[in-house]
Design a protein around this motif. Structure first.
Motif, short mmCIF file in Angstrom:
data_model
loop_
_atom_site.label_atom_id
_atom_site.label_comp_id
_atom_site.label_asym_id
_atom_site.label_seq_id
_atom_site.Cartn_x
_atom_site.Cartn_y
_atom_site.Cartn_z
N PHE A 1 37.65 18.97 -84.03
CA PHE A 1 37.92 18.03 -85.11
C PHE A 1 36.63 17.70 -85.85
CE2 PHE A 1 41.15 17.44 -81.94
CZ PHE A 1 42.31 17.15 -82.63
N PHE A 2 36.75 17.45 -87.15
CA PHE A 2 35.63 16.99 -87.96
C PHE A 2 36.08 15.76 -88.74
CE2 PHE A 2 34.73 21.45 -87.25
CZ PHE A 2 33.38 21.47 -87.00
N ALA A 3 35.17 14.79 -88.89
CA ALA A 3 35.49 13.59 -89.65
C ALA A 3 34.21 12.97 -90.18
CB ALA A 3 36.23 12.59 -88.77
N ASP A 4 34.37 12.11 -91.18
CA ASP A 4 33.20 11.47 -91.78
C ASP A 4 32.56 10.45 -90.85
OD1 ASP A 4 33.54 12.92 -94.14
OD2 ASP A 4 34.92 11.44 -94.98
N ASN A 5 33.37 9.84 -89.98
CA ASN A 5 32.82 8.92 -88.99
C ASN A 5 33.66 8.99 -87.72
OD1 ASN A 5 34.94 6.66 -89.05
ND2 ASN A 5 34.36 6.82 -91.23
N THR A 6 33.13 8.48 -86.63
CA THR A 6 33.77 8.62 -85.33
C THR A 6 35.12 7.89 -85.25
OG1 THR A 6 32.48 6.75 -84.49
CG2 THR A 6 31.59 8.96 -84.12
N ALA A 7 35.30 6.85 -86.07
CA ALA A 7 36.56 6.11 -86.05
C ALA A 7 37.74 6.95 -86.51
CB ALA A 7 36.44 4.86 -86.90
N LEU A 8 37.46 8.01 -87.26
CA LEU A 8 38.53 8.88 -87.77
C LEU A 8 38.86 10.01 -86.81
CD1 LEU A 8 37.40 9.12 -91.52
CD2 LEU A 8 39.11 7.58 -90.50
N LEU A 9 38.09 10.16 -85.73
CA LEU A 9 38.37 11.19 -84.73
C LEU A 9 39.42 10.70 -83.74
CD1 LEU A 9 34.69 12.28 -84.00
CD2 LEU A 9 36.41 13.63 -85.22
N PRO A 10 40.12 11.60 -83.07
CA PRO A 10 41.10 11.17 -82.07
C PRO A 10 40.42 10.38 -80.94
CG PRO A 10 41.38 13.50 -82.58
CD PRO A 10 40.11 13.07 -83.23
N CYS A 11 41.03 9.29 -80.55
CA CYS A 11 40.55 8.50 -79.42
C CYS A 11 41.62 8.55 -78.33
CB CYS A 11 40.27 7.07 -79.85
SG CYS A 11 39.56 6.04 -78.55
N VAL A 12 41.55 9.57 -77.49
CA VAL A 12 42.59 9.82 -76.49
C VAL A 12 42.43 8.82 -75.34
CG1 VAL A 12 43.61 11.52 -74.97
CG2 VAL A 12 42.57 12.25 -77.11
N LYS A 13 43.51 8.12 -75.03
CA LYS A 13 43.46 7.14 -73.95
C LYS A 13 43.37 7.81 -72.60
CE LYS A 13 46.12 3.37 -76.12
NZ LYS A 13 47.34 2.53 -75.98
N SER A 14 44.13 8.87 -72.42
CA SER A 14 44.21 9.47 -71.09
C SER A 14 44.50 10.97 -71.20
CB SER A 14 45.32 8.80 -70.28
OG SER A 14 45.49 9.43 -69.03
N CYS A 15 43.88 11.74 -70.32
CA CYS A 15 44.29 13.14 -70.21
C CYS A 15 45.78 13.18 -69.89
CB CYS A 15 43.50 13.83 -69.10
SG CYS A 15 41.82 14.26 -69.58
N GLU A 16 46.45 14.18 -70.42
CA GLU A 16 47.89 14.37 -70.33
C GLU A 16 48.65 13.51 -71.33
OE1 GLU A 16 49.27 14.25 -66.27
OE2 GLU A 16 47.44 15.20 -65.57
#
Length: 486
Positions: free
Chosen positions: A85-100
């Motif tokens: 993934f690429f984004a202008d800032n880290t807030a726009l990247l996926p923030c996965v809570k948990s594997c699976e």
């Protein structure tokens, strides 16, 4: 008239079909492919519905963007594929809570660079994240700005959750906790743990990791009479790294549970994130062994480190078990000492509760009294000739004590010697008791190699200082109020 009638029937049918065709065209971009089918159309924009199995670290790309890599799987490709993934800032990247957890990807592209991976373009790609556990809740907990759901998302989400329930990709036969480590240089294991500290020493990286459990008590190879193998019995190091941790760092460590040192000769790109004492991680393909009775982990060429969210199922399970453990005074004791500690010793300091060595090392005051459970892993002096010189009544013996949290030197001063050994003993009697403490069995063929396993004993300790101008640097421990039975 039949032709006219036919024409009249046709016109309404065309009118009815027109909206359906438009709807189909609009919905086409949300036709999900399996990962295996998507690999057959590299370069095309595709939509995927998959489970997240690995979470990378968000880092700055070579340009101005931030980038993050996840690994995803589905029924068609259990081995998975990476998504960048690429984004202008880290807030726009996926923030996965948990594997699976489950991710929906729209308009991503299969790219080939050494191996296939999924490329997320910030201009036209979009994503949504859903909890992976079976639930009636079908709303995503994070979406990108361009994401639009499709009519059959809920059905696909239910199917993916059901598949995960019966085929959890994170569940591995080779995943260990610290309490179940195995010493095997040819077999690799996975370890889920919190990284407490990272240290670099002459190009070698040391990760200090913890999961709330205790490593197994190691055994030592020695000879029947400690005097025959005195060097091995006398010189038992307190730690494996070049220098001890500073008190400042030590005081940030948990006081219950083993802190394992994991060594790596290669740079791990996640080091920057792991240095902050906030991340849990999965150390993949790691081997374990022990040196001088101390367990260590070793990262090899095939080893990897994967960051984990605090909401990851494996992390949550570790924390629940730890909370349950520290809530019970008995369960805080060394796991290897349960259910019963050896009756080899008697202690006078009965009113005190159990204290780990790490609790004492990080105590706010230099002077500290405690009652603890330890093993005697080394003794100095240990040669029979040297022990005879300690008699009568002038004992000055240094013992190396360990519990799952730390290792220390503790001294039996001459004033405490008679009490500790149960009276003024002959050299033979003294050697016999020291051999019991060191776990050296009796009635073994002289000169034959054997395995010694020191017993767990109750022991009273107190710390003191040698130099008032350097109280912490000159801190020492002595044994008191403890007697070794015959």
């Amino acid at each position: 008239m039949e032709a006219a009638a036919a024409g009249e029937r046709k016109r309404p049918r065309e009118a009815d079909e027109a909206p359906s065709a438009a709807a189909a065209a609009k919905e086409a971009q949300y036709v999900y492919l399996s990962i295996a089918d998507a690999l057959k159309v590299p370069g095309a924009r595709v939509c995927l519905f998959a489970a997240v199995t690995e979470i990378g670290a968000a880092v700055r790309s070579r340009g101005t963007d931030f980038t993050l890599t996840l690994r995803i799987v589905d029924q068609s490709r259990p081995a998975g594929i990476s998504v960048t993934f690429f984004a202008d800032n880290t807030a726009l990247l996926p923030c996965v809570k948990s594997c699976e957890d489950v991710i929906s990807l729209h308009n991503v592209v299969i790219t080939m660079h050494g191996e296939f991976f999924v490329s997320f373009n910030k201009k036209f790609s979009s994503f949504a994240l859903f909890e992976g556990k079976v639930s009636k809740e079908c709303s995503p907990y994070q979406t990108s700005m361009k994401y639009q759901s499709s009519s059959h998302d809920n059905e696909l989400l239910t199917q993916m959750r059901t598949w995960l329930a019966y085929n959890p990709p994170g569940l591995k036969d080779n995943e260990l906790e610290l309490r179940s480590l195995k010493s095997d240089s040819t077999t690799t294991f996975d370890l889920v743990c919190k990284v407490l500290h990272v240290h670099e020493n002459s190009g070698e990286w040391i990760f200090y990791v913890w999961d709330g459990t205790d490593t197994p008590a190691a055994e030592f190879q020695t000879m029947q009479d400690c005097s025959l193998d005195a060097d091995a019995v006398e010189s038992c190091p307190l730690h494996l790294e070049g220098a001890p941790l500073s008190r400042e760092v030590l005081c940030t460590m948990p006081c219950v549970g083993t802190i394992l040192r994991v060594f790596s000769k290669k740079y791990i790109k996640e080091v920057f994130h792991l240095q902050n004492n906030i991340y849990w991680a999965r150390f993949c393909n790691i081997t374990f062994k022990h040196e001088f009775g101390i367990w260590k982990g070793v990262l090899g060429p095939s080893s990897r480190v994967r960051l984990l969210s605090h909401e990851d199922g494996s992390v949550v399970n570790c924390l629940k078990m730890y909370d349950s453990r520290i809530a019970n005074q008995v369960h805080r004791q060394p796991m290897a000492s349960l259910p019963d500690v050896s009756n080899l010793s008697d202690v006078e300091y009965e009113t005190a509760g159990y204290t780990t060595l790490m609790e004492s090392l990080t105590h706010e005051q230099v002077t500290h009294k405690l009652k603890t459970i330890v093993r005697v892993v080394a003794a100095y002096p240990c040669r029979a000739s040297d022990l005879r010189s300690l008699l009568p009544g002038s004992y000055c013996l240094r013992l190396t004590l360990e519990d799952p949290t730390a290792r220390i030197h503790a001294y039996v001063h001459k004033d405490d010697g008679a009490k500790f050994f149960g009276g003024f003993l002959s050299a033979e009697g003294l050697i016999k008791k020291i051999n019991k403490l060191l776990g050296i069995p009796e009635d073994v063929e002289e000169g034959a190699p054997l395995t010694r396993n020191p017993p767990w004993i109750w022991c009273c300790l107190k710390s003191y200082r040698l130099d008032k101008n350097d109280p912490w640097g000159s801190r020492r421990y002595r044994i008191f109020g403890t007697e070794i039975r015959g």
